[in-house]
Design a protein around this motif. Structure first.
Motif, PDB file in Angstrom:
ATOM      1  N   THR A  20       0.108  92.200 112.432  1.00  0.00           N
ATOM      2  CA  THR A  20      -0.069  91.425 111.201  1.00  0.00           C
ATOM      3  C   THR A  20      -1.544  91.087 111.052  1.00  0.00           C
ATOM      4  O   THR A  20      -2.216  90.788 112.043  1.00  0.00           O
ATOM      5  CB  THR A  20       0.698  90.084 111.294  1.00  0.00           C
ATOM      6  OG1 THR A  20       0.733  89.676 112.657  1.00  0.00           O
ATOM      7  CG2 THR A  20       2.087  90.175 110.755  1.00  0.00           C
ATOM      8  N   LEU A  21      -1.995  91.122 109.838  1.00  0.00           N
ATOM      9  CA  LEU A  21      -3.376  90.751 109.559  1.00  0.00           C
ATOM     10  C   LEU A  21      -3.366  89.280 109.179  1.00  0.00           C
ATOM     11  O   LEU A  21      -2.681  88.892 108.218  1.00  0.00           O
ATOM     12  CB  LEU A  21      -3.860  91.612 108.388  1.00  0.00           C
ATOM     13  CG  LEU A  21      -5.341  91.800 108.215  1.00  0.00           C
ATOM     14  CD1 LEU A  21      -6.018  92.283 109.494  1.00  0.00           C
ATOM     15  CD2 LEU A  21      -5.566  92.835 107.115  1.00  0.00           C
ATOM     16  N   ILE A  22      -4.105  88.474 109.944  1.00  0.00           N
ATOM     17  CA  ILE A  22      -4.060  87.021 109.704  1.00  0.00           C
ATOM     18  C   ILE A  22      -5.477  86.454 109.600  1.00  0.00           C
ATOM     19  O   ILE A  22      -6.440  87.079 110.065  1.00  0.00           O
ATOM     20  CB  ILE A  22      -3.284  86.292 110.827  1.00  0.00           C
ATOM     21  CG1 ILE A  22      -3.877  86.628 112.209  1.00  0.00           C
ATOM     22  CG2 ILE A  22      -1.801  86.641 110.798  1.00  0.00           C
ATOM     23  CD1 ILE A  22      -3.204  85.893 113.361  1.00  0.00           C
ATOM     24  N   GLY A  23      -5.574  85.277 108.991  1.00  0.00           N
ATOM     25  CA  GLY A  23      -6.879  84.635 108.833  1.00  0.00           C
ATOM     26  C   GLY A  23      -6.815  83.179 109.231  1.00  0.00           C
ATOM     27  O   GLY A  23      -5.732  82.604 109.365  1.00  0.00           O
ATOM     28  N   ASN A  53      -4.849  83.418  99.338  1.00  0.00           N
ATOM     29  CA  ASN A  53      -3.430  83.214  99.674  1.00  0.00           C
ATOM     30  C   ASN A  53      -2.601  84.481  99.561  1.00  0.00           C
ATOM     31  O   ASN A  53      -1.396  84.441  99.737  1.00  0.00           O
ATOM     32  CB  ASN A  53      -2.835  82.128  98.784  1.00  0.00           C
ATOM     33  CG  ASN A  53      -3.329  80.760  99.222  1.00  0.00           C
ATOM     34  OD1 ASN A  53      -3.448  80.487 100.414  1.00  0.00           O
ATOM     35  ND2 ASN A  53      -3.679  79.923  98.260  1.00  0.00           N
ATOM     36  N   ASN A  54      -3.246  85.597  99.223  1.00  0.00           N
ATOM     37  CA  ASN A  54      -2.510  86.870  99.213  1.00  0.00           C
ATOM     38  C   ASN A  54      -3.477  87.982  99.598  1.00  0.00           C
ATOM     39  O   ASN A  54      -4.699  87.775  99.647  1.00  0.00           O
ATOM     40  CB  ASN A  54      -1.886  87.139  97.835  1.00  0.00           C
ATOM     41  CG  ASN A  54      -2.946  87.177  96.752  1.00  0.00           C
ATOM     42  OD1 ASN A  54      -3.890  87.975  96.815  1.00  0.00           O
ATOM     43  ND2 ASN A  54      -2.814  86.308  95.759  1.00  0.00           N
ATOM     44  N   TYR A  55      -2.921  89.152  99.902  1.00  0.00           N
ATOM     45  CA  TYR A  55      -3.751  90.229 100.441  1.00  0.00           C
ATOM     46  C   TYR A  55      -4.861  90.635  99.469  1.00  0.00           C
ATOM     47  O   TYR A  55      -5.997  90.854  99.867  1.00  0.00           O
ATOM     48  CB  TYR A  55      -2.923  91.462 100.841  1.00  0.00           C
ATOM     49  CG  TYR A  55      -3.838  92.513 101.423  1.00  0.00           C
ATOM     50  CD1 TYR A  55      -4.340  92.376 102.720  1.00  0.00           C
ATOM     51  CD2 TYR A  55      -4.271  93.592 100.658  1.00  0.00           C
ATOM     52  CE1 TYR A  55      -5.242  93.288 103.250  1.00  0.00           C
ATOM     53  CE2 TYR A  55      -5.181  94.514 101.184  1.00  0.00           C
ATOM     54  CZ  TYR A  55      -5.663  94.356 102.478  1.00  0.00           C
ATOM     55  OH  TYR A  55      -6.564  95.254 102.990  1.00  0.00           O
ATOM     56  N   ARG A  56      -4.535  90.752  98.177  1.00  0.00           N
ATOM     57  CA  ARG A  56      -5.535  91.225  97.208  1.00  0.00           C
ATOM     58  C   ARG A  56      -6.766  90.306  97.211  1.00  0.00           C
ATOM     59  O   ARG A  56      -7.900  90.769  97.323  1.00  0.00           O
ATOM     60  CB  ARG A  56      -4.885  91.288  95.816  1.00  0.00           C
ATOM     61  CG  ARG A  56      -5.620  92.084  94.802  1.00  0.00           C
ATOM     62  CD  ARG A  56      -5.961  93.515  95.189  1.00  0.00           C
ATOM     63  NE  ARG A  56      -4.834  94.418  95.230  1.00  0.00           N
ATOM     64  CZ  ARG A  56      -4.723  95.420  96.129  1.00  0.00           C
ATOM     65  NH1 ARG A  56      -5.658  95.623  97.046  1.00  0.00           N
ATOM     66  NH2 ARG A  56      -3.674  96.213  96.108  1.00  0.00           N
ATOM     67  N   ASP A  57      -6.530  89.004  97.130  1.00  0.00           N
ATOM     68  CA  ASP A  57      -7.661  88.053  97.121  1.00  0.00           C
ATOM     69  C   ASP A  57      -8.418  88.103  98.449  1.00  0.00           C
ATOM     70  O   ASP A  57      -9.647  87.999  98.484  1.00  0.00           O
ATOM     71  CB  ASP A  57      -7.155  86.615  96.910  1.00  0.00           C
ATOM     72  CG  ASP A  57      -6.614  86.418  95.496  1.00  0.00           C
ATOM     73  OD1 ASP A  57      -6.802  87.334  94.664  1.00  0.00           O
ATOM     74  OD2 ASP A  57      -5.980  85.367  95.243  1.00  0.00           O
ATOM     75  N   PHE A  58      -7.645  88.260  99.513  1.00  0.00           N
ATOM     76  CA  PHE A  58      -8.242  88.334 100.849  1.00  0.00           C
ATOM     77  C   PHE A  58      -9.161  89.555 100.945  1.00  0.00           C
ATOM     78  O   PHE A  58     -10.308  89.468 101.392  1.00  0.00           O
ATOM     79  CB  PHE A  58      -7.099  88.412 101.866  1.00  0.00           C
ATOM     80  CG  PHE A  58      -7.514  88.603 103.299  1.00  0.00           C
ATOM     81  CD1 PHE A  58      -8.297  87.659 103.946  1.00  0.00           C
ATOM     82  CD2 PHE A  58      -7.100  89.720 104.012  1.00  0.00           C
ATOM     83  CE1 PHE A  58      -8.658  87.823 105.289  1.00  0.00           C
ATOM     84  CE2 PHE A  58      -7.460  89.890 105.346  1.00  0.00           C
ATOM     85  CZ  PHE A  58      -8.236  88.949 105.984  1.00  0.00           C
ATOM     86  N   ALA A 111      -1.277  84.491 106.737  1.00  0.00           N
ATOM     87  CA  ALA A 111      -0.909  85.891 106.949  1.00  0.00           C
ATOM     88  C   ALA A 111      -1.104  86.649 105.644  1.00  0.00           C
ATOM     89  O   ALA A 111      -0.861  86.116 104.552  1.00  0.00           O
ATOM     90  CB  ALA A 111       0.537  85.990 107.397  1.00  0.00           C
ATOM     91  N   TYR A 112      -1.572  87.909 105.769  1.00  0.00           N
ATOM     92  CA  TYR A 112      -1.859  88.682 104.558  1.00  0.00           C
ATOM     93  C   TYR A 112      -1.104  89.997 104.452  1.00  0.00           C
ATOM     94  O   TYR A 112      -0.756  90.411 103.351  1.00  0.00           O
ATOM     95  CB  TYR A 112      -3.366  88.935 104.463  1.00  0.00           C
ATOM     96  CG  TYR A 112      -4.138  87.654 104.300  1.00  0.00           C
ATOM     97  CD1 TYR A 112      -4.027  86.918 103.121  1.00  0.00           C
ATOM     98  CD2 TYR A 112      -4.936  87.154 105.323  1.00  0.00           C
ATOM     99  CE1 TYR A 112      -4.720  85.716 102.964  1.00  0.00           C
ATOM    100  CE2 TYR A 112      -5.623  85.961 105.168  1.00  0.00           C
ATOM    101  CZ  TYR A 112      -5.507  85.243 103.997  1.00  0.00           C
ATOM    102  OH  TYR A 112      -6.171  84.060 103.837  1.00  0.00           O
ATOM    103  N   ALA A 113      -0.889  90.657 105.585  1.00  0.00           N
ATOM    104  CA  ALA A 113      -0.241  91.981 105.498  1.00  0.00           C
ATOM    105  C   ALA A 113       0.292  92.396 106.861  1.00  0.00           C
ATOM    106  O   ALA A 113      -0.096  91.844 107.894  1.00  0.00           O
ATOM    107  CB  ALA A 113      -1.246  93.012 104.997  1.00  0.00           C
TER     108      ALA A 113
END
Ligand code: ASP
Length: 328
Positions: free
Chosen positions: A124-127, A134-139, A219-221
């Motif tokens: 999992t890709l986390i920050g 708050n979502n993968y696209r913005d991340f 978490a993002y993806a």
């Protein structure tokens, strides 16, 4: 005649050793990373399940030997006495490190007896919790605009978190690499992420689900090809492939190994105990909850696992070369 006698004595003593095995001496499962992390967790759960399947009296202990992305632990086990009392629980690093290290002190395919595949674990890709996205696209947009200023935590050169970080940066074709920060395992790296000292990490679900659920990281993806729609928590996150990173897929696998030369009868006992442990409902439910996937086909068998690791080494080499500009 003398030679025959020597061989006969050696065979008898090996048989006696196998019959007494494991006896009261502990079986040490060496884990190449810090206690409390994903590899450690799998090893401890497996040790507990194997203790049961070996009749309850076997003394299985876990030893954490951190450093150099797992290669210090692997060297230790490769050079240990091959008597069934030193085992290695490692992961995809067994196949990634040959492409990342100029010189290893052991040969992954020649210096170990393969006991088999334990499980597969997505990542999992986390920050850190302070990230605004708050979502993968913005991340991803944020990372693209700031990559030179961001830190990516990992468990050392050739670890799964390192490999994932390299592959992800390469897949995004970032103009500037992130600074990578190595830890002795992703348990300490997770503490640094939760505390906001590092920005991003890619790690096995076995280490991240609890922290995601508790809101201690973002978490993002996931790194599976598709969303993990069967997992109650992880189904909420898209796969990197679905987010446009073509062909991105990374699954960590865990395997169990013994030093080359461990007597066949002992290997058989260990393999039988391991396979029985993989059927243990308590082990299975712990693994399920953490997002790990149990493998039920012949891939768990020693020969199949060895052939798989050989294929992984060949598969990962060009991937690592392509991601090379992000390695440091
Ligand atoms: N998750 C790890 C890795 O990145 C190591 C660990 O189990 O701590 O390889």
């Amino acid at each position: 005649m003398k030679r025959l006698l020597v061989l006969a004595v050696a065979a008898i003593s090996m048989l006696a050793q196998a019959q007494d095995y494991p006896g009261t001496k502990p079986i040490t499962i060496v884990v190449p990373f810090a206690a409390g992390g994903p590899t450690d967790r799998v090893a401890r759960d497996l040790a507990e399940a194997m203790r049961k399947t070996m009749g309850g009296s076997a003394n299985l202990v876990v030893e954490n030997v951190n450093g150099a992305g797992g290669t210090i632990a692997a060297t230790k086990v490769a050079k240990a006495t091959p008597d069934g009392h030193s085992l290695l629980l490692w992961h995809i690093g067994m196949a990634a490190t040959p492409g990342l290290y100029r010189k290893l002190q052991y040969k992954p395919l020649e210096d170990f007896e393969y006991l088999g595949l334990v499980n597969e674990v997505p990542m999992t890709l986390i920050g850190k919790p302070q990230l605004a996205a708050n979502n993968y696209r913005d991340f991803e947009n944020y990372v693209r605009a700031n990559s030179g200023k961001l830190n990516l935590a990992h468990a050392g050169l050739g670890s799964a978190s390192h490999l994932c970080g390299l592959m992800w940066q390469a897949a995004m074709n970032l103009s500037e690499p992130m600074t990578t920060i190595p830890f002795g395992g992703t348990a300490p790296a997770m503490n640094a992420l939760m505390g906001g000292q590092v920005d991003i990490m890619c790690d096995q679900t076995t280490n991240t689900t609890g922290q995601i659920e508790g809101g201690r990281v973002k978490a993002y993806a996931v790194t599976t090809a598709k969303t993990m729609s069967n997992h109650k928590l992880l189904k909420n996150y898209p796969s990197l492939q679905e987010m446009g990173l073509k062909g991105f897929e990374l699954t960590v696998w865990n395997g169990l190994y013994a030093p080359k030369g461990t007597p066949a009868a002992i290997l058989k006992q260990l393999n039988t105990a391991m396979k029985a442990a993989l059927q243990d409902p308590a082990f299975i439910s712990k693994q399920d909850a953490l997002g790990a996937v149990m493998v039920t086909d012949k891939r768990v068998e020693p020969e199949a696992h060895k052939a798989f690791v050989a294929a992984e080494i060949a598969k990962l080499k060009p991937v690592i070369e392509a991601a090379g500009k992000f390695a440091d």
